[in-house]
Write an enzyme that holds these catalytic residues in place. Structure first.
Site, PDB file in Angstrom:
ATOM      1  N   ILE A   1       0.843  -1.202   0.000  1.00 23.61           N
ATOM      2  CA  ILE A   1       0.000   0.000   0.000  1.00 23.61           C
ATOM      3  C   ILE A   1       0.877   1.250   0.000  1.00 23.61           C
ATOM      4  O   ILE A   1       0.584   2.239  -0.673  1.00 23.61           O
ATOM      5  CB  ILE A   1      -0.975  -0.013   1.198  1.00 23.61           C
ATOM      6  CG1 ILE A   1      -1.801  -1.306   1.164  1.00 23.61           C
ATOM      7  CG2 ILE A   1      -1.899   1.197   1.163  1.00 23.61           C
ATOM      8  CD1 ILE A   1      -2.635  -1.545   2.407  1.00 23.61           C
TER       9      ILE A   1
ATOM     10  N   ASN B   1       9.901  -6.709   4.641  1.00 21.43           N
ATOM     11  CA  ASN B   1       8.834  -7.406   3.918  1.00 21.43           C
ATOM     12  C   ASN B   1       8.605  -6.741   2.560  1.00 21.43           C
ATOM     13  O   ASN B   1       7.474  -6.638   2.083  1.00 21.43           O
ATOM     14  CB  ASN B   1       7.547  -7.411   4.758  1.00 21.43           C
ATOM     15  CG  ASN B   1       6.486  -8.332   4.194  1.00 21.43           C
ATOM     16  OD1 ASN B   1       6.799  -9.316   3.528  1.00 21.43           O
ATOM     17  ND2 ASN B   1       5.219  -8.011   4.438  1.00 21.43           N
TER      18      ASN B   1
ATOM     19  N   LEU C   1      12.526   1.512  11.999  1.00 20.73           N
ATOM     20  CA  LEU C   1      12.044   2.648  12.790  1.00 20.73           C
ATOM     21  C   LEU C   1      12.105   2.416  14.295  1.00 20.73           C
ATOM     22  O   LEU C   1      12.026   3.376  15.066  1.00 20.73           O
ATOM     23  CB  LEU C   1      10.590   2.956  12.433  1.00 20.73           C
ATOM     24  CG  LEU C   1      10.341   3.654  11.101  1.00 20.73           C
ATOM     25  CD1 LEU C   1       8.852   3.638  10.812  1.00 20.73           C
ATOM     26  CD2 LEU C   1      10.855   5.083  11.143  1.00 20.73           C
TER      27      LEU C   1
ATOM     28  N   SER D   1      -7.042  -0.377  10.247  1.00 27.20           N
ATOM     29  CA  SER D   1      -7.695  -1.499   9.577  1.00 27.20           C
ATOM     30  C   SER D   1      -9.120  -1.675  10.093  1.00 27.20           C
ATOM     31  O   SER D   1      -9.408  -1.397  11.263  1.00 27.20           O
ATOM     32  CB  SER D   1      -6.899  -2.769   9.870  1.00 27.20           C
ATOM     33  OG  SER D   1      -7.642  -3.927   9.563  1.00 27.20           O
TER      34      SER D   1
ATOM     35  N   TYR E   1      -2.160  -8.726  15.907  1.00 23.61           N
ATOM     36  CA  TYR E   1      -1.925  -7.751  14.832  1.00 23.61           C
ATOM     37  C   TYR E   1      -2.994  -6.649  14.878  1.00 23.61           C
ATOM     38  O   TYR E   1      -2.697  -5.451  14.896  1.00 23.61           O
ATOM     39  CB  TYR E   1      -1.945  -8.442  13.454  1.00 23.61           C
ATOM     40  CG  TYR E   1      -2.359  -7.515  12.347  1.00 23.61           C
ATOM     41  CD1 TYR E   1      -1.487  -6.538  11.877  1.00 23.61           C
ATOM     42  CD2 TYR E   1      -3.652  -7.555  11.803  1.00 23.61           C
ATOM     43  CE1 TYR E   1      -1.887  -5.642  10.894  1.00 23.61           C
ATOM     44  CE2 TYR E   1      -4.057  -6.671  10.832  1.00 23.61           C
ATOM     45  CZ  TYR E   1      -3.171  -5.717  10.377  1.00 23.61           C
ATOM     46  OH  TYR E   1      -3.573  -4.822   9.425  1.00 23.61           O
TER      47      TYR E   1
ATOM     48  N   LYS F   1      -3.319  -2.218  16.055  1.00 27.08           N
ATOM     49  CA  LYS F   1      -3.995  -1.082  15.411  1.00 27.08           C
ATOM     50  C   LYS F   1      -4.887  -0.348  16.424  1.00 27.08           C
ATOM     51  O   LYS F   1      -4.925   0.882  16.460  1.00 27.08           O
ATOM     52  CB  LYS F   1      -4.834  -1.561  14.219  1.00 27.08           C
ATOM     53  CG  LYS F   1      -4.044  -2.242  13.107  1.00 27.08           C
ATOM     54  CD  LYS F   1      -3.095  -1.299  12.399  1.00 27.08           C
ATOM     55  CE  LYS F   1      -2.409  -1.929  11.210  1.00 27.08           C
ATOM     56  NZ  LYS F   1      -1.293  -1.099  10.691  1.00 27.08           N
TER      57      LYS F   1
ATOM     58  N   PHE G   1     -10.485  -1.518   4.390  1.00 25.52           N
ATOM     59  CA  PHE G   1     -11.195  -2.784   4.259  1.00 25.52           C
ATOM     60  C   PHE G   1     -10.231  -3.755   3.547  1.00 25.52           C
ATOM     61  O   PHE G   1      -9.144  -3.963   4.049  1.00 25.52           O
ATOM     62  CB  PHE G   1     -12.598  -2.539   3.689  1.00 25.52           C
ATOM     63  CG  PHE G   1     -13.441  -1.969   4.817  1.00 25.52           C
ATOM     64  CD1 PHE G   1     -13.189  -0.681   5.316  1.00 25.52           C
ATOM     65  CD2 PHE G   1     -14.352  -2.745   5.488  1.00 25.52           C
ATOM     66  CE1 PHE G   1     -13.858  -0.189   6.449  1.00 25.52           C
ATOM     67  CE2 PHE G   1     -15.040  -2.263   6.609  1.00 25.52           C
ATOM     68  CZ  PHE G   1     -14.784  -0.994   7.078  1.00 25.52           C
ATOM     69  N   ASN G   2     -10.554  -4.365   2.437  1.00 22.03           N
ATOM     70  CA  ASN G   2      -9.613  -5.356   1.882  1.00 22.03           C
ATOM     71  C   ASN G   2      -8.900  -4.795   0.651  1.00 22.03           C
ATOM     72  O   ASN G   2      -9.464  -4.807  -0.455  1.00 22.03           O
ATOM     73  CB  ASN G   2     -10.364  -6.643   1.536  1.00 22.03           C
ATOM     74  CG  ASN G   2     -10.755  -7.425   2.773  1.00 22.03           C
ATOM     75  OD1 ASN G   2     -11.503  -6.928   3.626  1.00 22.03           O
ATOM     76  ND2 ASN G   2     -10.253  -8.639   2.900  1.00 22.03           N
TER      77      ASN G   2
ATOM     78  N   ASN H   1      -1.348 -15.347   2.480  1.00 28.94           N
ATOM     79  CA  ASN H   1      -2.420 -15.521   3.468  1.00 28.94           C
ATOM     80  C   ASN H   1      -3.740 -15.017   2.917  1.00 28.94           C
ATOM     81  O   ASN H   1      -4.797 -15.439   3.348  1.00 28.94           O
ATOM     82  CB  ASN H   1      -2.121 -14.695   4.726  1.00 28.94           C
ATOM     83  CG  ASN H   1      -0.870 -15.157   5.433  1.00 28.94           C
ATOM     84  OD1 ASN H   1      -0.714 -16.343   5.692  1.00 28.94           O
ATOM     85  ND2 ASN H   1       0.031 -14.233   5.720  1.00 28.94           N
TER      86      ASN H   1
ATOM     87  N   LEU I   1      -6.661 -13.637   0.036  1.00 28.34           N
ATOM     88  CA  LEU I   1      -7.353 -14.236  -1.108  1.00 28.34           C
ATOM     89  C   LEU I   1      -6.773 -13.814  -2.465  1.00 28.34           C
ATOM     90  O   LEU I   1      -6.466 -14.653  -3.312  1.00 28.34           O
ATOM     91  CB  LEU I   1      -8.843 -13.866  -1.043  1.00 28.34           C
ATOM     92  CG  LEU I   1      -9.686 -14.387  -2.201  1.00 28.34           C
ATOM     93  CD1 LEU I   1      -9.760 -15.913  -2.171  1.00 28.34           C
ATOM     94  CD2 LEU I   1     -11.090 -13.790  -2.159  1.00 28.34           C
TER      95      LEU I   1
HETATM   96  N1  UFG Z   1      -9.929 -16.924   1.603  1.00 29.23           N
HETATM   97  C1  UFG Z   1     -10.071 -18.161   1.014  1.00 29.23           C
HETATM   98  N2  UFG Z   1      -8.945 -18.805   0.602  1.00 29.23           N
HETATM   99  C2  UFG Z   1      -7.690 -18.286   0.743  1.00 29.23           C
HETATM  100  C3  UFG Z   1      -7.563 -17.002   1.345  1.00 29.23           C
HETATM  101  C4  UFG Z   1      -8.709 -16.349   1.771  1.00 29.23           C
HETATM  102  O1  UFG Z   1     -11.176 -18.678   0.869  1.00 29.23           O
HETATM  103  O2  UFG Z   1      -6.713 -18.941   0.357  1.00 29.23           O
HETATM  104  C5  UFG Z   1     -11.141 -16.202   2.031  1.00 29.23           C
HETATM  105  C6  UFG Z   1     -11.171 -15.932   3.527  1.00 29.23           C
HETATM  106  O3  UFG Z   1     -11.705 -17.020   4.211  1.00 29.23           O
HETATM  107  C7  UFG Z   1     -12.035 -14.687   3.586  1.00 29.23           C
HETATM  108  C8  UFG Z   1     -11.748 -13.969   2.259  1.00 29.23           C
HETATM  109  O4  UFG Z   1     -11.156 -14.940   1.415  1.00 29.23           O
HETATM  110  O5  UFG Z   1     -13.380 -15.073   3.575  1.00 29.23           O
HETATM  111  C9  UFG Z   1     -10.821 -12.819   2.424  1.00 29.23           C
HETATM  112  O6  UFG Z   1      -9.670 -13.259   3.124  1.00 29.23           O
HETATM  113  P1  UFG Z   1      -8.345 -12.387   3.231  1.00 29.23           P
HETATM  114  O7  UFG Z   1      -7.360 -13.175   4.039  1.00 29.23           O
HETATM  115  O8  UFG Z   1      -7.929 -11.926   1.881  1.00 29.23           O
HETATM  116  O9  UFG Z   1      -8.838 -11.102   4.012  1.00 29.23           O
HETATM  117  P2  UFG Z   1      -9.429 -10.972   5.480  1.00 29.23           P
HETATM  118  O10 UFG Z   1     -10.742 -10.304   5.314  1.00 29.23           O
HETATM  119  O11 UFG Z   1      -9.388 -12.207   6.255  1.00 29.23           O
HETATM  120  O12 UFG Z   1      -8.287 -10.061   6.111  1.00 29.23           O
HETATM  121  C10 UFG Z   1      -8.384  -8.712   6.058  1.00 29.23           C
HETATM  122  C11 UFG Z   1      -7.002  -8.041   6.090  1.00 29.23           C
HETATM  123  C12 UFG Z   1      -6.352  -8.172   7.459  1.00 29.23           C
HETATM  124  C13 UFG Z   1      -7.332  -7.825   8.543  1.00 29.23           C
HETATM  125  C14 UFG Z   1      -8.556  -8.686   8.402  1.00 29.23           C
HETATM  126  C15 UFG Z   1      -9.592  -8.503   9.476  1.00 29.23           C
HETATM  127  O13 UFG Z   1      -6.143  -8.599   5.138  1.00 29.23           O
HETATM  128  O14 UFG Z   1      -5.267  -7.271   7.527  1.00 29.23           O
HETATM  129  O15 UFG Z   1      -9.154  -8.368   7.141  1.00 29.23           O
HETATM  130  O16 UFG Z   1     -10.344  -7.352   9.224  1.00 29.23           O
HETATM  131  F1  UFG Z   1      -6.791  -8.024   9.780  1.00 29.23           F
END
Ligand code: UFG
Length: 340
Positions: free
Chosen positions: A12, A35, A59, A124, A149, A153, A178-179, A198, A200
């Site tokens: 970002i 990272n 930092l 977040s 984590y 925040k 959001f995402n 990690n 989607l």
């Molecule tokens: N998902 C899958 N398969 C994968 C990865 C994700 O089905 O391999 C699904 C997850 O179950 C979720 C959706 O895709 O339903 C989104 O998942 P992400 O991991 O992309 O995003 P999250 O909403 O879990 O995470 C985000 C931010 C984090 C934050 C979190 C909680 O990336 O920084 O929201 O608000 F902490």
């Protein structure tokens, strides 16, 4: 303004550097590349046609941070730098709290000493916790995140509120993302996670480019239209422009600290996202349905009205643009950025 962007080599951060330069601001980056890759600097300079000074240090080193403010003229800070892997934070909470808080303390102390009082923080939607009504609104109390984590925040938001309350002239924007997904339309910068993604979107992109065999959909028995989780996916360029808007409106804030949701206001399911990516690539993407992932909420999205009204900002890019831009980045950089 001359803006210090911490974590400016990250996903970002790097897009925000471009949006700032595009809006006529000057940028100084600090990043320890823990990272991210140093090659980002060359790409940012090629895309912007401007020199972007980079300082490579951590930092949490308070002396170096203070020296940076002595040697560089800085008008405002946008603070991205921090550890951000939810699962890792559960197994290593102390490392997460220590790193994310210490980095922020260093910055705030250095700002205080050098008289810099404008701050934009990378927060977040995770701060809304598990019980907030959807769509999420900024005035929801009580903030509490389910992972260490996310809790960093919540705590940093609180620290910033306390600091700004007592120091005359401080203006702080807390930006609750959001995402974030997508990439710069050039395909030259984008998300480059280390190891198995990690999240989607990078996972789908790596399936499309052949680095992963198939997507595992984490659960299809949620109370949503197609049974998969729904999220508010926001194009990283919209998000980057949200930072510029926040920075430029800091002076107008009625209060020293103000939180803003940066989202679209619409939910998209895991399967809808996968199918949108198939449209962008013209390929069928293999997937299987697996068990639910611990800690996932069924569905949430933003109420972005406050940012729309007070910052004059709104997300405009569509899910199809998100997928097309991600695919441009991933297909041009199948292994991400070249190494150091
Ligand atoms: N998902 C899958 N398969 C994968 C990865 C994700 O089905 O391999 C699904 C997850 O179950 C979720 C959706 O895709 O339903 C989104 O998942 P992400 O991991 O992309 O995003 P999250 O909403 O879990 O995470 C985000 C931010 C984090 C934050 C979190 C909680 O990336 O920084 O929201 O608000 F902490």
């Amino acid at each position: 303004m001359r803006v210090l962007v911490s974590g400016g080599a990250g996903y970002i951060g790097s897009h925000t550097v471009l949006a700032l330069l595009d809006a006529g601001h000057d940028v100084v980056v600090v990043d320890d590349f823990s990272n991210s890759k140093p090659t980002v600097q060359g790409r940012l300079e090629a895309l912007s046609g401007k020199h972007v000074p980079f300082h490579a240090f951590d930092l949490t080193d308070a002396d170096k941070t203070e020296q940076l403010f002595v040697h560089e003229q800085i008008d405002a800070v946008i603070h991205f730098a921090g550890f951000k892997a939810v699962g890792e934070s559960v197994s290593e909470p102390l490392r997460y709290y220590q790193n994310n808080l210490d980095a922020t303390f260093s910055l705030l102390r250095a700002m205080q000493r050098s008289g810099v009082s404008k701050f934009v923080f990378s927060s977040s939607a995770t701060v809304y916790g598990e019980n907030a009504p959807v769509p999420y609104q900024e005035d929801y109390e009580y903030l509490s995140a389910s992972s260490p984590y996310g809790q960093t925040k919540v705590v940093i938001e609180r620290v910033l509120s306390d600091v700004a309350a007592v120091h005359e002239g401080w203006k702080v924007a807390l930006l609750r993302y959001f995402n974030p997904v997508g990439a710069h339309p050039s395909g030259q910068i984008g998300e480059d996670p280390q190891g198995i993604p990690n999240n989607l979107m990078p996972f789908i992109a790596q399936v499309a480019v052949g680095r992963r065999e198939r997507l595992t959909v984490f659960g299809d028995d949620y109370p949503t239209a197609d049974g998969t989780c729904e999220r508010d996916y926001i194009h990283v360029m919209d998000l980057a422009e949200g930072h510029v808007a926040a920075l430029e409106h800091l002076g107008d804030l009625a209060e020293p600290v103000r939180a803003f949701n940066l989202g679209t206001g619409t939910g998209t399911s895991v399967l809808q996202m996968l199918h949108a990516f198939e449209r962008a690539t013209g390929k069928e993407l293999p997937y299987e349905v697996g068990p639910r992932r611990a800690g996932d909420l069924a569905a949430f999205w933003a109420d972005p009205a406050r940012a729309n009204t007070e910052l004059g900002w709104r997300a405009t890019r569509t899910i199809d643009e998100i997928c097309a831009d991600t695919w441009r980045w991933q297909s041009a950089n199948p292994q991400g950025y070249p190494g150091a």
